[in-house]
Design an enzyme around this catalytic site. Structure first.
Site, PDB file in Angstrom:
ATOM      1  N   PHE A  40       0.844  -1.194   0.000  1.00  0.00           N
ATOM      2  CA  PHE A  40       0.000   0.000   0.000  1.00  0.00           C
ATOM      3  C   PHE A  40       0.881   1.247   0.000  1.00  0.00           C
ATOM      4  CE2 PHE A  40      -3.263   2.694   2.366  1.00  0.00           C
ATOM      5  CZ  PHE A  40      -4.148   2.767   1.309  1.00  0.00           C
ATOM      6  N   THR A  42       2.162   5.141   0.263  1.00  0.00           N
ATOM      7  CA  THR A  42       1.943   6.276   1.165  1.00  0.00           C
ATOM      8  C   THR A  42       0.952   7.269   0.565  1.00  0.00           C
ATOM      9  OG1 THR A  42       4.176   6.041   2.054  1.00  0.00           O
ATOM     10  CG2 THR A  42       3.085   8.156   2.420  1.00  0.00           C
ATOM     11  N   GLY A  43       1.074   7.535  -0.729  1.00  0.00           N
ATOM     12  CA  GLY A  43       0.146   8.460  -1.380  1.00  0.00           C
ATOM     13  C   GLY A  43      -1.301   8.015  -1.269  1.00  0.00           C
ATOM     14  N   GLY A  47      -4.546   9.704   0.850  1.00  0.00           N
ATOM     15  CA  GLY A  47      -5.876   9.860   0.265  1.00  0.00           C
ATOM     16  C   GLY A  47      -6.952   9.173   1.081  1.00  0.00           C
ATOM     17  N   MET A  49      -6.890   8.665   4.320  1.00  0.00           N
ATOM     18  CA  MET A  49      -7.114   9.488   5.517  1.00  0.00           C
ATOM     19  C   MET A  49      -7.987  10.698   5.189  1.00  0.00           C
ATOM     20  SD  MET A  49      -3.359   9.260   7.234  1.00  0.00           S
ATOM     21  CE  MET A  49      -2.914   7.912   8.343  1.00  0.00           C
ATOM     22  N   GLU A  50      -7.738  11.325   4.024  1.00  0.00           N
ATOM     23  CA  GLU A  50      -8.581  12.446   3.602  1.00  0.00           C
ATOM     24  C   GLU A  50     -10.025  11.991   3.402  1.00  0.00           C
ATOM     25  OE1 GLU A  50      -7.046  15.835   1.195  1.00  0.00           O
ATOM     26  OE2 GLU A  50      -5.780  14.231   0.353  1.00  0.00           O
ATOM     27  N   HIS A  76       4.135   7.201   7.945  1.00  0.00           N
ATOM     28  CA  HIS A  76       3.737   5.907   7.384  1.00  0.00           C
ATOM     29  C   HIS A  76       4.772   4.923   7.899  1.00  0.00           C
ATOM     30  CE1 HIS A  76       2.375   3.493   3.566  1.00  0.00           C
ATOM     31  NE2 HIS A  76       2.140   2.856   4.692  1.00  0.00           N
ATOM     32  N   ARG A 120      -8.798  20.522   6.790  1.00  0.00           N
ATOM     33  CA  ARG A 120      -9.646  20.706   5.615  1.00  0.00           C
ATOM     34  C   ARG A 120     -10.330  22.068   5.707  1.00  0.00           C
ATOM     35  NH1 ARG A 120      -9.436  16.543   2.629  1.00  0.00           N
ATOM     36  NH2 ARG A 120     -11.095  17.217   1.249  1.00  0.00           N
TER      37      ARG A 120
END
Length: 143
Positions: A40, A42-43, A47, A49-50, A76, A120
């Site tokens: 998996f 990190t990028g 995403g 988590m967002e 991570h 956010r």
């Protein structure tokens, strides 16, 4: 944003890692990514988590409103192979008008794979899209 989002609100988001969310899938044109293990990326974790934070915020938005990520500060710390299920736990730490801050933590059933903070900001999509279109025209990349 409605005044119903408050500090202390929590949410758990669950996601099973598919084969196409590994490091080599992140930027297929990048050779360095292609030679890395199929774990998996990190990028994609960022995403995810967002996405978990957006899920928490969604019921508190006005019609036509959405949120944009403005800060991500996470580590991570463990690799996750495809097939494992990740739980992302989020907690709203603070809300100031259209801005919100969250604690985020992801666990793959064996290890905590990442944690930290995310912020956010709520926007009206029509106004945001108009500003992006103006920028594209100014840069000469508008269709």
């Amino acid at each position: 944003m409605k005044p119903t989002l408050v500090a202390g609100a929590t949410h758990r988001f669950t996601y099973r890692v598919p084969e196409n969310k590994t490091v080599p899938d992140l930027f297929p044109e990048a050779h360095d990514f292609q030679i890395m293990p199929h774990v998996f990326a990190t990028g994609y974790m960022v995403g995810l988590m967002e996405w978990a934070c957006m899920d928490l915020i969604r019921p508190h938005l006005e019609d036509g409103e959405g949120t944009l990520g403005t800060l991500i500060d996470v580590n991570h710390t463990a690799a996750t192979p495809p097939g494992l299920t990740i739980n992302v736990d989020v907690e709203c730490l603070e809300v100031k008008g259209k801005w919100s801050r969250f604690k985020v933590k992801a666990h793959d059933g064996i290890d905590v794979i990442g944690e930290g903070f995310h912020e956010r900001y709520a926007v009206m999509w029509d106004k945001f899209k108009a500003r992006v279109s103006e920028k594209a025209v100014k840069a000469g990349v508008a269709a």
